[in-house]
Design a protein around this motif. Structure first.
Motif, PDB file in Angstrom:
ATOM      1  N   ASP A  52      -9.136  -6.345  -3.544  1.00  0.00           N
ATOM      2  CA  ASP A  52      -9.051  -4.756  -2.675  1.00  0.00           C
ATOM      3  C   ASP A  52      -9.643  -4.581  -1.846  1.00  0.00           C
ATOM      4  OD1 ASP A  52      -8.048  -4.024  -5.281  1.00  0.00           O
ATOM      5  OD2 ASP A  52      -9.138  -2.891  -6.136  1.00  0.00           O
ATOM      6  N   ALA A  53     -10.911  -5.540  -1.879  1.00  0.00           N
ATOM      7  CA  ALA A  53     -11.387  -5.445  -0.536  1.00  0.00           C
ATOM      8  C   ALA A  53     -10.542  -5.538   0.915  1.00  0.00           C
ATOM      9  CB  ALA A  53     -13.005  -6.232  -0.322  1.00  0.00           C
ATOM     10  N   ALA A  54      -9.967  -7.043   0.713  1.00  0.00           N
ATOM     11  CA  ALA A  54      -8.936  -7.615   1.905  1.00  0.00           C
ATOM     12  C   ALA A  54      -8.169  -6.130   2.098  1.00  0.00           C
ATOM     13  CB  ALA A  54      -8.588  -8.879   1.737  1.00  0.00           C
ATOM     14  N   GLN A  55      -7.670  -5.618   0.976  1.00  0.00           N
ATOM     15  CA  GLN A  55      -6.930  -4.638   1.473  1.00  0.00           C
ATOM     16  C   GLN A  55      -7.141  -3.896   1.936  1.00  0.00           C
ATOM     17  OE1 GLN A  55      -3.640  -4.892   1.133  1.00  0.00           O
ATOM     18  NE2 GLN A  55      -2.767  -6.109  -0.830  1.00  0.00           N
ATOM     19  N   LEU A  56      -8.492  -3.647   2.017  1.00  0.00           N
ATOM     20  CA  LEU A  56      -8.646  -1.861   3.001  1.00  0.00           C
ATOM     21  C   LEU A  56      -8.318  -1.925   4.295  1.00  0.00           C
ATOM     22  CD1 LEU A  56     -12.314  -1.862   1.406  1.00  0.00           C
ATOM     23  CD2 LEU A  56     -10.869  -0.474   0.883  1.00  0.00           C
ATOM     24  N   VAL A  57      -8.741  -3.230   5.097  1.00  0.00           N
ATOM     25  CA  VAL A  57      -8.132  -3.132   6.286  1.00  0.00           C
ATOM     26  C   VAL A  57      -7.008  -2.863   6.263  1.00  0.00           C
ATOM     27  CG1 VAL A  57      -7.907  -5.327   7.886  1.00  0.00           C
ATOM     28  CG2 VAL A  57      -9.762  -5.255   6.671  1.00  0.00           C
ATOM     29  N   PRO A  58      -5.727  -3.330   5.901  1.00  0.00           N
ATOM     30  CA  PRO A  58      -4.645  -3.008   6.371  1.00  0.00           C
ATOM     31  C   PRO A  58      -4.460  -1.402   6.364  1.00  0.00           C
ATOM     32  CG  PRO A  58      -4.231  -4.445   4.214  1.00  0.00           C
ATOM     33  CD  PRO A  58      -5.936  -4.414   5.076  1.00  0.00           C
ATOM     34  N   GLY A  59      -5.314  -0.635   5.023  1.00  0.00           N
ATOM     35  CA  GLY A  59      -5.222   0.864   4.736  1.00  0.00           C
ATOM     36  C   GLY A  59      -5.512   1.400   6.110  1.00  0.00           C
ATOM     37  N   GLN A  60      -6.334   0.573   6.307  1.00  0.00           N
ATOM     38  CA  GLN A  60      -7.387   1.494   7.954  1.00  0.00           C
ATOM     39  C   GLN A  60      -6.228   1.995   8.710  1.00  0.00           C
ATOM     40  OE1 GLN A  60     -11.131  -1.066   7.666  1.00  0.00           O
ATOM     41  NE2 GLN A  60     -11.684   0.696   9.290  1.00  0.00           N
ATOM     42  N   PHE A  61      -4.922   0.508   9.136  1.00  0.00           N
ATOM     43  CA  PHE A  61      -3.800   1.075  10.235  1.00  0.00           C
ATOM     44  C   PHE A  61      -3.399   2.038   9.780  1.00  0.00           C
ATOM     45  CE2 PHE A  61      -6.248  -2.511  11.710  1.00  0.00           C
ATOM     46  CZ  PHE A  61      -6.306  -2.850  12.435  1.00  0.00           C
ATOM     47  N   ASP A  62      -2.957   1.982   8.259  1.00  0.00           N
ATOM     48  CA  ASP A  62      -2.039   2.369   7.980  1.00  0.00           C
ATOM     49  C   ASP A  62      -2.800   4.982   8.224  1.00  0.00           C
ATOM     50  OD1 ASP A  62      -0.250   0.893   7.005  1.00  0.00           O
ATOM     51  OD2 ASP A  62      -1.340   0.878   4.804  1.00  0.00           O
ATOM     52  N   ASP A  63      -4.454   4.466   8.430  1.00  0.00           N
ATOM     53  CA  ASP A  63      -4.644   6.110   8.530  1.00  0.00           C
ATOM     54  C   ASP A  63      -5.271   6.281   9.257  1.00  0.00           C
ATOM     55  OD1 ASP A  63      -4.152   5.909   5.159  1.00  0.00           O
ATOM     56  OD2 ASP A  63      -6.147   5.557   4.960  1.00  0.00           O
ATOM     57  N   ALA A  64      -4.031   5.760  10.419  1.00  0.00           N
ATOM     58  CA  ALA A  64      -4.665   6.046  11.859  1.00  0.00           C
ATOM     59  C   ALA A  64      -3.534   6.118  12.724  1.00  0.00           C
ATOM     60  CB  ALA A  64      -5.569   4.080  12.761  1.00  0.00           C
ATOM     61  N   ASP A  68     -12.286   4.315  -6.007  1.00  0.00           N
ATOM     62  CA  ASP A  68     -13.160   5.739  -6.513  1.00  0.00           C
ATOM     63  C   ASP A  68     -14.673   4.726  -7.565  1.00  0.00           C
ATOM     64  OD1 ASP A  68     -14.804   7.590  -7.868  1.00  0.00           O
ATOM     65  OD2 ASP A  68     -13.101   7.723  -9.868  1.00  0.00           O
ATOM     66  N   GLU A  69     -14.789   3.029  -7.213  1.00  0.00           N
ATOM     67  CA  GLU A  69     -15.586   2.671  -7.397  1.00  0.00           C
ATOM     68  C   GLU A  69     -16.741   1.835  -6.323  1.00  0.00           C
ATOM     69  OE1 GLU A  69     -15.772   1.379 -10.806  1.00  0.00           O
ATOM     70  OE2 GLU A  69     -13.832   1.675 -11.252  1.00  0.00           O
ATOM     71  N   ASP A  70     -18.231   2.065  -7.034  1.00  0.00           N
ATOM     72  CA  ASP A  70     -19.019   1.647  -6.054  1.00  0.00           C
ATOM     73  C   ASP A  70     -19.179  -0.671  -6.397  1.00  0.00           C
ATOM     74  OD1 ASP A  70     -21.650   0.523  -5.039  1.00  0.00           O
ATOM     75  OD2 ASP A  70     -22.414   1.973  -5.905  1.00  0.00           O
ATOM     76  N   PRO A  71     -18.762  -0.638  -5.262  1.00  0.00           N
ATOM     77  CA  PRO A  71     -18.809  -2.322  -4.638  1.00  0.00           C
ATOM     78  C   PRO A  71     -20.107  -3.262  -4.243  1.00  0.00           C
ATOM     79  CG  PRO A  71     -18.726  -0.961  -2.528  1.00  0.00           C
ATOM     80  CD  PRO A  71     -19.187  -0.026  -3.477  1.00  0.00           C
ATOM     81  N   SER A  72     -21.411  -2.777  -5.109  1.00  0.00           N
ATOM     82  CA  SER A  72     -22.433  -3.427  -5.518  1.00  0.00           C
ATOM     83  C   SER A  72     -22.737  -3.728  -6.726  1.00  0.00           C
ATOM     84  CB  SER A  72     -23.517  -2.190  -5.397  1.00  0.00           C
ATOM     85  OG  SER A  72     -23.742  -1.439  -4.073  1.00  0.00           O
ATOM     86  N   GLY A  73     -23.405  -5.209  -6.159  1.00  0.00           N
ATOM     87  CA  GLY A  73     -23.029  -6.317  -7.246  1.00  0.00           C
ATOM     88  C   GLY A  73     -21.736  -7.017  -7.163  1.00  0.00           C
ATOM     89  N   GLU A  74     -20.950  -6.815  -6.726  1.00  0.00           N
ATOM     90  CA  GLU A  74     -19.281  -7.536  -6.931  1.00  0.00           C
ATOM     91  C   GLU A  74     -19.398  -8.875  -5.279  1.00  0.00           C
ATOM     92  OE1 GLU A  74     -17.136  -6.954  -8.695  1.00  0.00           O
ATOM     93  OE2 GLU A  74     -17.535  -4.962  -9.370  1.00  0.00           O
ATOM     94  N   PRO A  75     -18.978  -9.599  -6.333  1.00  0.00           N
ATOM     95  CA  PRO A  75     -19.868 -11.440  -4.962  1.00  0.00           C
ATOM     96  C   PRO A  75     -18.592 -11.343  -5.096  1.00  0.00           C
ATOM     97  CG  PRO A  75     -18.480 -11.700  -8.075  1.00  0.00           C
ATOM     98  CD  PRO A  75     -19.371 -10.145  -7.690  1.00  0.00           C
ATOM     99  N   PHE A  76     -18.627 -11.410  -3.148  1.00  0.00           N
ATOM    100  CA  PHE A  76     -17.385 -11.981  -2.031  1.00  0.00           C
ATOM    101  C   PHE A  76     -16.871 -10.943  -1.676  1.00  0.00           C
ATOM    102  CE2 PHE A  76     -18.224 -15.424  -4.954  1.00  0.00           C
ATOM    103  CZ  PHE A  76     -19.113 -16.442  -3.918  1.00  0.00           C
ATOM    104  N   VAL A  77     -16.897  -9.253  -2.416  1.00  0.00           N
ATOM    105  CA  VAL A  77     -16.030  -8.096  -2.026  1.00  0.00           C
ATOM    106  C   VAL A  77     -16.163  -7.926  -0.313  1.00  0.00           C
ATOM    107  CG1 VAL A  77     -15.696  -7.086  -3.849  1.00  0.00           C
ATOM    108  CG2 VAL A  77     -17.677  -6.854  -2.996  1.00  0.00           C
ATOM    109  N   ARG A  78     -17.480  -8.410   0.260  1.00  0.00           N
ATOM    110  CA  ARG A  78     -18.286  -7.870   2.114  1.00  0.00           C
ATOM    111  C   ARG A  78     -17.831  -9.256   2.504  1.00  0.00           C
ATOM    112  NH1 ARG A  78     -24.368  -5.407   0.458  1.00  0.00           N
ATOM    113  NH2 ARG A  78     -23.060  -3.449  -1.028  1.00  0.00           N
ATOM    114  N   GLN A  79     -17.667 -10.229   1.969  1.00  0.00           N
ATOM    115  CA  GLN A  79     -16.762 -11.423   3.048  1.00  0.00           C
ATOM    116  C   GLN A  79     -15.062 -11.404   3.053  1.00  0.00           C
ATOM    117  OE1 GLN A  79     -19.393 -12.036  -0.025  1.00  0.00           O
ATOM    118  NE2 GLN A  79     -20.807 -12.782   1.198  1.00  0.00           N
ATOM    119  N   SER A  80     -15.121 -10.636   1.906  1.00  0.00           N
ATOM    120  CA  SER A  80     -13.035 -10.688   1.995  1.00  0.00           C
ATOM    121  C   SER A  80     -12.853  -9.539   2.859  1.00  0.00           C
ATOM    122  CB  SER A  80     -13.430 -10.201   0.715  1.00  0.00           C
ATOM    123  OG  SER A  80     -11.528 -10.055   0.582  1.00  0.00           O
TER     124      SER A  80
END
Length: 437
Positions: A84-96, A330-342
């Motif tokens: 999910d975290a990695a998918q945020l990147v292409p999502g930003q381009f979709d919305d731009a 609609d989720e808080d990513p805090s505490g999820e391992p490796f999502v920020r690295q993703s």
């Protein structure tokens, strides 16, 4: 990589509590359906690569971003949020409003090296010169040696932390996770100084992750803290019972036990421990693979005797990332391992591809370090699309990440890392302490 003497000096800071400054080095892999070949969130059909604009660059082109991650198998619980975290990147381009398009294709490794190799081959065959992944170290190592290096594909793992990943010879392998050589030392220091353990045993899964991390922990505990390793067991994954292994490592009554596993096996290990051994208050340490808030409910015990370490993000883009993740899922990513690295792994690859101007693995590889450490125009998650446009037009940029300041060394490793020392509670997980650069 930080030299050992510097690491030892910095590790001395941990015992004081609170937020601690350390430097050093950290191993293993969401998805909508868990099936390979999906079209992702980046727009376009995942099996059609589209017009990438050739090698002329510019912003009127399509960037092909592969996702190779285990969202089933041993990482069924941890893998989906990482995807999910990695998918945020292409999502930003979709919305731009941009002429740069990001096309994705997802392949589920099933946390299995053989399946991972097939997925990487599928990405290459579909025209993807780069991918985020894999997650499990055993998968990443096999994919690198069988596909990425011989075929010239760039892989950037957000979660593979086995030390052996640093030793791969060709320069197509990067990671935003940090080698377990550091995490093992941190866990050893916690065992010796915070838990005041004079003896310890290890129980680890039989792969590069388990073997590497447990070995580093044992070496550090014995050689740096004069501790005694009373027992060590490597177990095959997927067993129906781990009582025999637990009997072996607990036979000499160690003060603490380190368990290195994924949630699927961890659930069974802890169920066997609490059911068959009368040591409910024994200090048990775990690594990032078992940072699962749902584990106590699955096991049927509160697990308040269990603490562990996992990487967290402390880069300048943390707040923006958290908001992006919250808004998208609609989720808080805090505490999820490796999502920020993703997220950082995906952002790095997209920026490098934009700078390269073509979907070519070698060209992307040559830009990875340029877009993260050139000292150019600052790029953060909040202006990622604009940053990609600048890179595509030949401007120097420097991506500053979510999980820390992103700097790839000669091995493709990160030299900056942050850890969370966490504990299980009746309500899930709590942060005890932050260990950061």
């Amino acid at each position: 990589m930080v030299d050992q003497s510097r690491r030892r000096d910095l590790l001395k800071a941990i015992g004081a509590g609170g937020t601690i400054a350390l430097a050093g080095c950290l191993a293993d892999d969401e998805g909508d359906d868990g099936n390979g070949g999906g079209d992702g969130d980046g727009g376009g059909d995942g099996n059609e690569t589209g017009d990438d604009g050739g090698g002329d660059g510019g912003i009127g082109r399509t960037i092909n971003l592969g996702l190779l991650m285990g969202v089933t198998g041993g990482l069924e619980e941890l893998g989906p949020p990482i995807r999910d975290a990695a998918q945020l990147v292409p999502g930003q381009f979709d919305d731009a409003d941009t002429e740069l398009e990001i096309q994705t294709q997802f392949e589920d490794t099933e946390t299995d090296p053989t399946v991972g190799v097939s997925g990487a081959e599928a990405l290459d065959d579909a025209g993807y010169p780069m991918f985020v992944g894999a997650l499990a170290s055993a998968v990443s190592l096999e994919v690198a040696e069988s596909v990425s290096i011989p075929r010239g594909i760039v892989q950037n793992s957000p979660a593979s932390t086995a030390p052996g990943y640093s030793d791969l010879e060709a320069d197509f392998t990067f990671r935003t996770a940090v080698p377990d050589s550091f995490q093992g030392e941190v866990l050893a220091q916690i065992a010796a100084e915070r838990l005041e353990a004079g003896s310890a045993a290890t129980l680890a899964q039989d792969d590069a992750y388990g073997q590497g991390l447990s070995s580093t922990f044992a070496d550090s505990f014995e050689n740096q803290y004069d501790g005694e390793i009373t027992g060590s067991e490597i177990f095959p994954e997927g067993q129906t019972s781990y009582t025999a292994q637990l009997e072996n490592v607990l036979a000499d009554d160690p003060d603490t036990l380190l368990i290195v596993a994924f949630p699927e096996d961890g659930e069974r290990i802890f169920s066997d421990f609490y059911t068959n051994f009368d040591r409910p208050d024994m200090d048990i340490l775990v690594s990032d693979g078992l940072q699962d808030s749902g584990l106590p409910d699955a096991v049927g015990f509160d697990m308040t005797n269990v603490t562990g370490t996992a990487p967290i993000g402390s880069g300048p883009g943390v707040d923006t990332f958290n908001q992006l993740y919250q808004d998208a899922y609609d989720e808080d990513p805090s505490g999820e391992p490796f999502v920020r690295q993703s997220y950082d792994a995906a952002a790095t690859l997209v920026l490098a591809n934009a700078a390269a101007g073509e979907n070519d693995g070698e060209a992307v590889r040559d830009e990875v370090r340029n877009v993260t450490s050139s000292g150019g125009e600052e790029v953060l998650p909040e202006n990622l699309v604009e940053g990609a446009e600048m890179a595509a037009e030949g401007e120097e940029i420097q991506y500053r990440g979510v999980s820390g300041e992103i700097t790839y060394d000669e091995n493709g490793d990160q030299s900056n890392v942050s850890y969370e020392y966490f504990g299980f509670t009746e309500d899930g997980l709590e942060e005890i302490e932050t260990i950061q650069l």
